[in-house]
Design an enzyme around this catalytic site. Structure first.
Site, PDB file in Angstrom:
ATOM      1  N   HIS A  18      64.329 -32.909  -8.593  1.00 28.93           N
ATOM      2  CA  HIS A  18      64.252 -33.404  -9.971  1.00 28.93           C
ATOM      3  C   HIS A  18      63.113 -32.653 -10.661  1.00 28.93           C
ATOM      4  O   HIS A  18      62.026 -32.498 -10.097  1.00 28.93           O
ATOM      5  CB  HIS A  18      63.990 -34.910  -9.950  1.00 28.93           C
ATOM      6  CG  HIS A  18      63.501 -35.438 -11.258  1.00 28.93           C
ATOM      7  ND1 HIS A  18      64.150 -35.184 -12.445  1.00 28.93           N
ATOM      8  CD2 HIS A  18      62.403 -36.187 -11.579  1.00 28.93           C
ATOM      9  CE1 HIS A  18      63.485 -35.767 -13.432  1.00 28.93           C
ATOM     10  NE2 HIS A  18      62.425 -36.373 -12.936  1.00 28.93           N
TER      11      HIS A  18
ATOM     12  N   ASN B 265      61.407 -32.427 -18.549  1.00 29.38           N
ATOM     13  CA  ASN B 265      61.970 -33.453 -17.668  1.00 29.38           C
ATOM     14  C   ASN B 265      63.143 -34.132 -18.382  1.00 29.38           C
ATOM     15  O   ASN B 265      62.932 -34.872 -19.335  1.00 29.38           O
ATOM     16  CB  ASN B 265      60.867 -34.460 -17.320  1.00 29.38           C
ATOM     17  CG  ASN B 265      61.359 -35.606 -16.444  1.00 29.38           C
ATOM     18  OD1 ASN B 265      62.557 -35.792 -16.262  1.00 29.38           O
ATOM     19  ND2 ASN B 265      60.429 -36.374 -15.919  1.00 29.38           N
TER      20      ASN B 265
ATOM     21  N   CYS C 278      65.011 -41.386 -13.200  1.00 28.64           N
ATOM     22  CA  CYS C 278      65.231 -39.972 -12.856  1.00 28.64           C
ATOM     23  C   CYS C 278      66.001 -39.790 -11.555  1.00 28.64           C
ATOM     24  O   CYS C 278      66.473 -38.699 -11.259  1.00 28.64           O
ATOM     25  CB  CYS C 278      63.895 -39.240 -12.769  1.00 28.64           C
ATOM     26  SG  CYS C 278      62.961 -39.351 -14.292  1.00 28.64           S
TER      27      CYS C 278
HETATM   28  C1  LIG Z   1      51.338 -36.621 -17.352  1.00 25.72           C
HETATM   29  C2  LIG Z   1      50.586 -35.587 -16.524  1.00 25.72           C
HETATM   30  C3  LIG Z   1      51.108 -34.198 -16.838  1.00 25.72           C
HETATM   31  C4  LIG Z   1      49.114 -35.652 -16.860  1.00 25.72           C
HETATM   32  O1  LIG Z   1      48.430 -34.695 -16.090  1.00 25.72           O
HETATM   33  P1  LIG Z   1      47.049 -35.085 -15.403  1.00 25.72           P
HETATM   34  O2  LIG Z   1      46.567 -33.861 -14.743  1.00 25.72           O
HETATM   35  O3  LIG Z   1      47.318 -36.299 -14.546  1.00 25.72           O
HETATM   36  O4  LIG Z   1      46.161 -35.425 -16.647  1.00 25.72           O
HETATM   37  P2  LIG Z   1      45.334 -36.749 -16.937  1.00 25.72           P
HETATM   38  O5  LIG Z   1      46.283 -37.863 -17.282  1.00 25.72           O
HETATM   39  O6  LIG Z   1      44.396 -36.935 -15.811  1.00 25.72           O
HETATM   40  O7  LIG Z   1      44.561 -36.310 -18.229  1.00 25.72           O
HETATM   41  C5  LIG Z   1      43.541 -35.331 -18.212  1.00 25.72           C
HETATM   42  C6  LIG Z   1      42.953 -35.229 -19.601  1.00 25.72           C
HETATM   43  O8  LIG Z   1      43.888 -34.564 -20.464  1.00 25.72           O
HETATM   44  C7  LIG Z   1      44.117 -35.357 -21.631  1.00 25.72           C
HETATM   45  N1  LIG Z   1      45.488 -35.161 -22.060  1.00 25.72           N
HETATM   46  C8  LIG Z   1      46.566 -35.948 -21.764  1.00 25.72           C
HETATM   47  N2  LIG Z   1      47.659 -35.418 -22.343  1.00 25.72           N
HETATM   48  C9  LIG Z   1      47.272 -34.312 -22.992  1.00 25.72           C
HETATM   49  C10 LIG Z   1      47.956 -33.352 -23.759  1.00 25.72           C
HETATM   50  N3  LIG Z   1      49.275 -33.426 -23.981  1.00 25.72           N
HETATM   51  N4  LIG Z   1      47.238 -32.322 -24.272  1.00 25.72           N
HETATM   52  C11 LIG Z   1      45.933 -32.217 -24.070  1.00 25.72           C
HETATM   53  N5  LIG Z   1      45.234 -33.107 -23.354  1.00 25.72           N
HETATM   54  C12 LIG Z   1      45.896 -34.136 -22.821  1.00 25.72           C
HETATM   55  C13 LIG Z   1      43.820 -36.768 -21.203  1.00 25.72           C
HETATM   56  O9  LIG Z   1      43.488 -37.546 -22.323  1.00 25.72           O
HETATM   57  C14 LIG Z   1      42.643 -36.574 -20.267  1.00 25.72           C
HETATM   58  O10 LIG Z   1      41.479 -36.424 -21.005  1.00 25.72           O
HETATM   59  P3  LIG Z   1      40.102 -37.085 -20.502  1.00 25.72           P
HETATM   60  O11 LIG Z   1      39.836 -36.432 -19.176  1.00 25.72           O
HETATM   61  O12 LIG Z   1      39.161 -36.726 -21.582  1.00 25.72           O
HETATM   62  O13 LIG Z   1      40.414 -38.541 -20.386  1.00 25.72           O
HETATM   63  C15 LIG Z   1      50.770 -35.861 -15.011  1.00 25.72           C
HETATM   64  O14 LIG Z   1      50.065 -37.020 -14.656  1.00 25.72           O
HETATM   65  C16 LIG Z   1      52.189 -36.017 -14.602  1.00 25.72           C
HETATM   66  O15 LIG Z   1      52.977 -35.083 -14.676  1.00 25.72           O
HETATM   67  N6  LIG Z   1      52.580 -37.204 -14.078  1.00 25.72           N
HETATM   68  C17 LIG Z   1      53.923 -37.437 -13.657  1.00 25.72           C
HETATM   69  C18 LIG Z   1      54.757 -37.670 -14.846  1.00 25.72           C
HETATM   70  C19 LIG Z   1      56.211 -37.659 -14.550  1.00 25.72           C
HETATM   71  O16 LIG Z   1      56.675 -36.750 -13.920  1.00 25.72           O
HETATM   72  N7  LIG Z   1      56.918 -38.675 -15.011  1.00 25.72           N
HETATM   73  C20 LIG Z   1      58.291 -38.795 -14.848  1.00 25.72           C
HETATM   74  C21 LIG Z   1      58.574 -39.142 -13.450  1.00 25.72           C
HETATM   75  S1  LIG Z   1      60.165 -38.862 -13.054  1.00 25.72           S
END
Ligand SMILES: CC(C)(COP(=O)(O)OP(=O)(O)OC[C@H]1O[C@@H](n2cnc3c(N)ncnc32)[C@H](O)[C@@H]1OP(=O)(O)O)[C@@H](O)C(=O)NCCC(=O)NCCS
Length: 327
Positions: free
Chosen positions: A251, A281, A112
């Site tokens: 970004h 993204n 990214c």
């Molecule tokens: C991916 C992201 C949105 C997840 O958000 P989060 O708040 O960290 O969520 P978690 O991974 O802690 O998951 C929380 C819960 O939601 C669930 N969950 C994950 N994806 C889900 C979805 N699409 N829909 C519903 N529930 C979901 C998980 O299984 C978890 O359940 P649990 O608590 O029973 O285990 C976040 O971590 C993120 O944006 N990370 C950066 C990603 C990114 O920008 N990547 C590119 C970099 S350039």
């Protein structure tokens, strides 16, 4: 002698995939996606639409916006993790399709942060006298490496391209660019198979190893510290105070990352650009797509200071401070 951004371009697929569409594909909800990421919909390339299609369109628009012809471009740099093929490079395809002649053309892989890496290389090409005008493109069709059965990743990404022409000038436009990497964190965001470490085989296909894998929480944690830190460094090198930044274009990874970065930098949200709700993204393409959009909306005026920052696979990260020199 200075280096300025002379033109901007963007291109997006027509097909829209909404959170409601995703609700029918995986166990998720519009509410979850909206509150956790800020994304409402994203664009998806068709089966017959490779990255080069959007790269060419965005590149063409940037060249026209610069008041140049493709033959005036001295080098093409394409930042992407979803090239048309492993080789030849998408840069070569773009240069050939736009009939640019025998100029250097290549791809860079910096996730990214790719567009900022590309800008940094273009800046160096121009300052060293190797080129007068360089086309930098950020393009992705991440939908093609997205596992549409994995709800933790498939809700995040989208497709598109953005481009900029950097040119030699009497004025200074690129006030600072800083880029960094930490390869020890590579496996927190990667595509395991398809390279020389794990070539394509029945095993890799069966085990879904040709898709993007990510540890979202870890990526989040690093993004919200590295982006503000490198932004502060770039501002310091440029001799610019955050209060003098007219627009911050980060970004577009996750609205929560954008808000947190803005808070850590001490910039009001009305000076932070966001379009993640509409495109998700788009990795290396997100900064130039947002930049072109802000420019079209009249949000950028001559001599405005713009701050750009990114974080992504590698890990890689970077920031740039740009003085807008176009009328
Ligand atoms: C991916 C992201 C949105 C997840 O958000 P989060 O708040 O960290 O969520 P978690 O991974 O802690 O998951 C929380 C819960 O939601 C669930 N969950 C994950 N994806 C889900 C979805 N699409 N829909 C519903 N529930 C979901 C998980 O299984 C978890 O359940 P649990 O608590 O029973 O285990 C976040 O971590 C993120 O944006 N990370 C950066 C990603 C990114 O920008 N990547 C590119 C970099 S350039």
């Amino acid at each position: 002698m200075g280096v300025i951004v002379k033109g901007l371009g963007a291109s997006l697929p027509e097909k829209v995939l909404t959170n409601y569409d995703l609700e029918k594909m995986v166990d998720t909800s519009d509410e979850w996606i909206t509150t956790r990421t800020g994304i409402k919909e994203r664009r998806i390339a068709g089966e017959d639409e490779p990255s080069s299609k959007f790269a060419i369109a965005a590149g063409k628009q940037a060249i026209e916006d610069a008041g140049l012809k493709p033959q005036d471009i001295d080098a093409v740099i394409v930042a992407t993790v979803t090239p048309d093929m492993m080789f030849p490079s998408t840069g070569c395809i773009v240069a050939s399709e736009l009939r640019m002649g025998d100029i250097p053309a290549f791809d860079i892989s910096a996730g990214c942060s790719g567009f900022l890496y590309g800008m940094s290389i273009a800046d160096s090409f121009i300052r060293s006298g190797k080129a007068e005008n360089v086309l930098v493109i950020g393009v992705e069709t991440l939908s093609k490496i997205t596992d549409w059965t994995d709800r933790t990743t498939c809700i995040l990404f989208g497709d598109g391209a953005g481009a900029a022409v950097l040119s030699r000038s009497d004025e200074e436009g690129i006030l600072a660019i800083e880029i960094r990497a930490d390869g020890s964190k590579g496996e927190l965001l990667y595509m395991p198979a398809g390279g020389s470490r794990m070539p394509a085989s029945e095993y890799t296909v069966k085990n879904r190893l040709h898709y993007l894998k990510m540890n979202g929480r870890e990526v989040f944690k690093h993004a919200v510290t590295k982006m503000p830190a490198i932004s502060k460094l770039a501002l310091e090198k440029a001799g610019v105070d955050i209060k003098d930044v007219a627009l911050f274009i980060p970004h577009q990874a996750n609205q929560r990352i954008t808000v947190s970065t803005g808070e850590r930098l001490g910039i009001d949200m009305d000076r932070v650009y966001s379009n993640i709700d509409r495109y998700g993204n788009t990795s290396a393409a997100s900064i130039p797509i947002a930049w072109r959009e802000a420019y079209d909306k009249g949000l950028i005026k001559k001599d405005d200071i713009i701050l750009l920052a990114a974080f992504g696979a590698g890990f890689t990260w970077g920031a740039a401070v740009v003085k807008w020199r176009k009328p």
